[in-house]
Design an enzyme around this catalytic site. Structure first.
Site, PDB file in Angstrom:
ATOM      1  N   ASP A   1      27.087   2.942  30.355  1.00 31.09           N
ATOM      2  CA  ASP A   1      26.307   4.054  30.085  1.00 31.09           C
ATOM      3  C   ASP A   1      27.108   5.108  30.712  1.00 31.09           C
ATOM      4  O   ASP A   1      28.075   5.255  31.735  1.00 31.09           O
ATOM      5  CB  ASP A   1      24.967   3.844  30.447  1.00 31.09           C
ATOM      6  CG  ASP A   1      24.129   4.917  29.692  1.00 31.09           C
ATOM      7  OD1 ASP A   1      22.738   4.620  29.537  1.00 31.09           O
ATOM      8  OD2 ASP A   1      24.629   5.930  29.335  1.00 31.09           O
TER       9      ASP A   1
HETATM   10  C1  GLC Z   1      22.826   8.724  28.325  1.00 25.44           C
HETATM   11  C2  GLC Z   1      21.765   7.482  27.882  1.00 25.44           C
HETATM   12  C3  GLC Z   1      22.479   6.556  26.528  1.00 25.44           C
HETATM   13  C4  GLC Z   1      23.507   7.669  25.668  1.00 25.44           C
HETATM   14  C5  GLC Z   1      24.703   8.073  26.703  1.00 25.44           C
HETATM   15  C6  GLC Z   1      25.554   8.847  25.834  1.00 25.44           C
HETATM   16  O1  GLC Z   1      22.598   8.824  29.792  1.00 25.44           O
HETATM   17  O2  GLC Z   1      21.400   6.472  28.819  1.00 25.44           O
HETATM   18  O3  GLC Z   1      21.457   5.942  26.076  1.00 25.44           O
HETATM   19  O4  GLC Z   1      23.828   6.967  24.841  1.00 25.44           O
HETATM   20  O5  GLC Z   1      24.229   8.765  27.962  1.00 25.44           O
HETATM   21  O6  GLC Z   1      24.681  10.184  25.671  1.00 25.44           O
END
Ligand code: GLC
Length: 714
Positions: A264
């Site tokens: 993430d």
């Molecule tokens: C965010 C979220 C995730 C998302 C990623 C990209 O922090 O936790 O669900 O896909 O970053 O935006």
């Protein structure tokens, strides 16, 4: 390009080029207008020199910028490996559908599949090839802002709806230019964050993981999803990003996942504040060894892996595995044949907000809304004069979080929806937290001139979604004051509620004659609400997440265990049982609950012999009659209670459901095939099986009501 060619390509790559493929940055580094380098992005040093070897980007994009970036990139990339474009298409791209928690209340996998299909048509036309969706985190705590992204508290629905979205995004041919590769998230257990605070600690027993939290991720992968995203949280002390048990033992060995694993945002370097990594080098090593193949938005891999691989040559194999998965993904998407995947500004223009997409969003919104109360005031009497009052009366900010390229200016408000259906309406828009005396006097005057009142109340979009955790899930005091004043005016009061989570509604239920849970209904929200209020559509949504009486009850969910002193059984015992002294024990509105304009009557269950075995399922059926005046859709739900098992089992657990549409006066017999597999669970040896013995089988309209029979596995 086939597997052999990919192997040959990997052999040509330098170590830094391999590490580059494993790095993901935002489109802001390629000067996409409006794509801002926020947070970690702005602090990522020396990315400039590496941006021509990174493997993928995420964030804002359109067809023109995708074509420009891909062309520039291929001119600079030594081996001509195409760039991969990813983003969070979660409930629509430009045409925004209701938030996933709302969509799940349709109890219709086809609604989820179609939402994903339309999302892919639009996002692929804008240049994307991967979406970070579906999110299938099981949720039981409405204080957590991201419950709006989930499909609720039941593992069966989570898995079915997650799989349906994967099928909608990917179809059966990822080479088609109008598909998106699906990335399941957040692995695992992110929805169980302590206290409902985002990114917080998660502690789950193996049995809870296996029986409740893991099945949905597996179901989405079995539907063919090509990526998995590791969660931010620790799981039983080890951050998911560095959790070898999760990413190797479960994901790769037990489930045989052969796709790509992505971290993430910034989660690799977050191993440092988690306290398991001393610095970037530790963070890179732990993440790589656990199985993170793309590092999103930090550069620990670029900074530390070149030296680490020098010191530990065995890590080189981990690089090759990761890069092979990434190149296979690009190959599956057809990028080696056409790096532009047929993207054009003309096609983008044709796809975005296409009328058929808006119609699909309107239909999805109608099926997602849940009528929680109706004391004979809905559908509206067309001759009545209506006062529409509140912060969401004429508010275009009802798309909800994660609305990607959605533009509120394209959103249909409640007022517009009612006007377009010819309703005689006068409206007064208010603030959502400060409703002063002047506004209240205007409201009273408007109500005096009207026959019926609709209050459009709720929480702001930004009070929901990522990092949108709230300790108390009630309405702002001034909205409750407006409600009390409206109720005191002596006219029927209908509340239309906007939120991304279950809201504390006990006081609303006390004052209102009707409550329609509209969630964040998306671009066509106003039309869908007007369709339901006028009776043009008969509401059929059913809750997939319990609504507590009070925030203090949280977590409250239907599939809880009995305990040794179950309050609902010890009715004579006043004190010494599982209960609160100050609020009721059960939810205000339970899982599976929802009203409509029809009146469905359930007959007796026919369970044949009542016996089934491992290889002989049992046929059960029940007659349902529509005694109402409206054709309507009923979701007939089947639950079981395993009364004696190796471990304590839920008081009820959903095992099947069927939706039927019945005309007034019509009766249909709804049939189910109950297999032993449906009655099984993971035992203390973590093996899944069903036990011989008795089960209570309940068929009803929600998780609190229904007819029951005993059945037996022999
Ligand atoms: C965010 C979220 C995730 C998302 C990623 C990209 O922090 O936790 O669900 O896909 O970053 O935006």
């Amino acid at each position: 390009m086939n597997t052999i060619q990919i192997e040959a390509l990997v052999k040509q790559m330098t170590r830094l080029e391999k590490i580059g493929q494993m790095t993901q940055i935002t489109t802001s580094f390629f000067n996409v207008d409006g794509a801002k380098a926020t947070g970690t992005a702005s602090r990522m040093k020396d990315v400039e020199q590496h941006k021509w070897i990174v493997g993928s980007v995420l964030g804002k994009l359109d067809a023109a910028s995708m074509l420009r970036i891909q062309r520039d990139y291929l001119q600079h990339n030594r081996l001509g490996i195409p760039l991969l474009f990813m983003t969070d298409v979660v409930h629509g791209y430009k045409t925004i559908f209701p938030v996933p928690l709302a969509l799940s209340c349709s109890w219709n996998p086809e609604v989820l599949r179609r939402t994903a299909r339309v999302s892919a048509l639009e996002a692929a036309a804008a240049g994307f090839q991967v979406t970070f969706s579906p999110m299938v985190d099981l949720v039981r705590d409405p204080r957590w802002g991201r419950v709006m992204e989930s499909f609720g508290e039941d593992r069966l629905l989570l898995g079915q709806f997650g799989a349906a979205m994967v099928e909608g995004y990917q179809t059966d041919d990822l080479q088609q230019p109008d598909t998106l590769a699906a990335c399941v998230k957040h692995f695992a257990g992110y929805g169980a964050a302590e206290g409902g605070k985002d990114y917080n600690t998660v502690d789950l027993s193996p049995l809870s993981l296996y029986n409740d939290y893991l099945p949905a991720y597996h179901a989405a992968l079995q539907a063919g999803a090509r990526l998995m995203m590791a969660a931010f949280n620790t799981l039983n002390g080890v951050p998911a990003t560095a959790n070898t048990w999760l990413l190797q033992d479960i994901l790769r060995k037990q489930w045989g996942f052969d796709g790509t694993v992505i971290s993430d945002w910034g989660a690799v370097k977050e191993l440092i504040p988690h306290g398991v990594a001393a610095g970037s080098e530790d963070a890179a090593r732990l993440s790589l060894q656990a199985g993170i193949e793309i590092e999103m938005m930090t550069t620990a891999y670029i900074e530390a892996l070149p030296e680490l691989c020098e010191q530990h040559p065995e890590l080189e194999q981990k690089l090759d595995e990761a890069v092979t998965h990434i190149l296979q993904l690009k190959q599956e998407l057809g990028l080696f044949d056409d790096p532009y995947r047929g993207v054009s500004e003309a096609r983008e223009q044709e796809m975005l907000l296409h009328p058929s997409h808006r119609q699909a969003a309107r239909e999805a919104a109608v099926q997602s809304m849940v009528l929680l109360k109706n004391q004979n005031v809905l559908p509206l009497n067309p001759d009545h004069k209506l006062a529409l009052i509140g912060p969401f009366a004429d508010n275009q900010h009802i798309l909800g979080p994660w609305s990607v390229d959605g533009d509120p200016n394209h959103t249909v408000t409640v007022l517009e929806g009612l006007n377009q259906q010819g309703v005689h309406v006068q409206s007064l828009s208010t603030d959502d937290t400060r409703i002063d005396e002047d506004a209240l006097h205007q409201a009273i005057e408007l109500i005096r001139q009207s026959d019926i009142v609709v209050l459009a109340l709720g929480e702001r979009e930004e009070w929901s979604g990522e990092a949108g955790s709230r300790a108390s899930i009630g309405l702002p005091p001034d909205q409750l004051k407006l409600l009390r004043i409206a109720a005191a005016a002596g006219k029927p009061v209908i509340v239309v509620m906007f939120a991304g989570r279950p809201i504390e509604l006990a006081e609303v239920a006390h004052h209102a004659d009707a409550i329609l849970m509209a969630w964040f209904p998306g671009t066509e929200g106003g039309h869908a609400i007007a369709d339901i209020l006028t009776g043009r559509s008969n509401p059929s949504g059913r809750l997939t997440m319990s609504f507590p009486y009070h925030s203090g009850q949280i977590p409250v969910h239907y599939n809880h265990l009995n305990t040794g002193r179950p309050a609902h059984l010890l009715t004579q015992e006043k004190r010494y049982k599982t209960q609160y002294l100050d609020v009721p024990n059960e939810s205000l509105y339970p899982f599976g609950y929802g009203l409509g304009y029809s009146e469905f009557v359930y007959g007796d269950i026919d369970a044949d012999t009542g016996e089934l075995s491992i290889d002989r399922p049992l046929q059960v059926s029940i007659p349902i009659t529509n005694n109402g005046d409206y054709t309507g859709c009923e979701t007939v739900q089947v639950y079981i209670h395993d009364r004696v098992a190796e471990i304590a089992r839920p008081v009820r657990e959903l095992i099947a459901y069927r939706q039927i549409e019945l005309k007034p006066g019509e009766t249909a017999r709804v049939e189910y095939t109950i297999s032993a597999e449906m009655l099984g669970y993971y035992h203390t040896d973590l093996q899944y099986r069903a036990d011989p013995g008795e089960f209570e089988l309940i068929i009803g309209p929600d998780s609190h009501r229904g007819a029951s029979v005993m059945i037996r596995i022999v």
